[in-house]
Design a protein around this motif. Sequence first.
Motif, mmCIF file in Angstrom:
data_model
loop_
_atom_site.group_PDB
_atom_site.id
_atom_site.type_symbol
_atom_site.label_atom_id
_atom_site.label_comp_id
_atom_site.label_asym_id
_atom_site.label_seq_id
_atom_site.Cartn_x
_atom_site.Cartn_y
_atom_site.Cartn_z
ATOM 1 N N GLU A 170 0.826 -1.204 0.000
ATOM 2 C CA GLU A 170 0.000 0.000 0.000
ATOM 3 C C GLU A 170 0.864 1.259 0.000
ATOM 4 O OE1 GLU A 170 -4.098 -1.469 2.209
ATOM 5 O OE2 GLU A 170 -2.549 -0.469 3.389
ATOM 6 N N ASP A 171 1.997 1.221 0.711
ATOM 7 C CA ASP A 171 2.903 2.362 0.717
ATOM 8 C C ASP A 171 3.460 2.621 -0.687
ATOM 9 O OD1 ASP A 171 2.554 2.677 3.459
ATOM 10 O OD2 ASP A 171 4.252 1.378 3.952
ATOM 11 N N ILE A 172 3.774 1.572 -1.399
ATOM 12 C CA ILE A 172 4.259 1.710 -2.778
ATOM 13 C C ILE A 172 3.151 2.272 -3.665
ATOM 14 C CG2 ILE A 172 5.055 0.430 -4.815
ATOM 15 C CD1 ILE A 172 6.424 -1.519 -2.842
ATOM 16 N N GLN A 173 1.950 1.778 -3.486
ATOM 17 C CA GLN A 173 0.805 2.284 -4.247
ATOM 18 C C GLN A 173 0.605 3.783 -4.004
ATOM 19 O OE1 GLN A 173 -2.886 0.321 -3.308
ATOM 20 N NE2 GLN A 173 -4.108 1.715 -4.555
ATOM 21 N N ALA A 174 0.793 4.216 -2.760
ATOM 22 C CA ALA A 174 0.635 5.629 -2.420
ATOM 23 C C ALA A 174 1.627 6.493 -3.180
ATOM 24 C CB ALA A 174 0.809 5.821 -0.917
#
Length: 225
Positions: free
Chosen positions: A9-13
């Motif tokens: 999710e951090d990468i997606q952000a």
Amino acid sequence: MQFFKLIKEDIQAIFERDPAAKTTLEVLLCYPGLHAIMFHRISHGLYRLGWVVLARIVSNIARWLTGIEIHPGAVIGRKLFIDHGTGVVIGETTVIGDCVTIYQGATLGGTGKEKGKRHPTIGNNVVISSGAKVLGPFRVGDNSRIGAGSVVLKEVPDNCTVVGVPGRIVVKDNKKVQTANEGIDLDHSKLPDPVFDEMHNLRKKLFGLEKRLSEIERRNGDEAI
């Protein structure tokens, strides 16, 4: 598994909020903000287990590698994006909500030596701009923006824009604030400037007084003739 889900999710952000991000490999290798968050998720787990010294060692390694200092006691939500990140400091009792964006040089700190909660709580969808300082055990509300270089020393309600030293609320609920589903408002370059506005108002008053004085002098001159 929860760790890898959060990192995903951090990468997606990053892809959602940084147009410079091209590939997942690039993000994994070249984004110190992501590295700092990954280290923090490890150090925070160790901290919760009571392995405080080991947790501090991991957080110090992260600081040396990334230039970002996050105390292992800080609680960080989903999809945090630290852009560039050099000089960012996040204190021990800080709580950060979901979908928060923090730019370089920002500080989430305390104001004294008191025990217990002494660092801010940051709501969801908050943007903290470059060089901003948020100091104290208060809450910054959801969907709020902290302007670059601002020093915030008291609570900020939801849907507000804060600028200045000390920080002043200059926008509140007078325009629609995007939700997590609509996207996050990252346009922190177009914040109100209350100092400029006040100077502009003073100039208008000065011009008005000069015009009025000229009219009085002209009228007095006509009467003398």
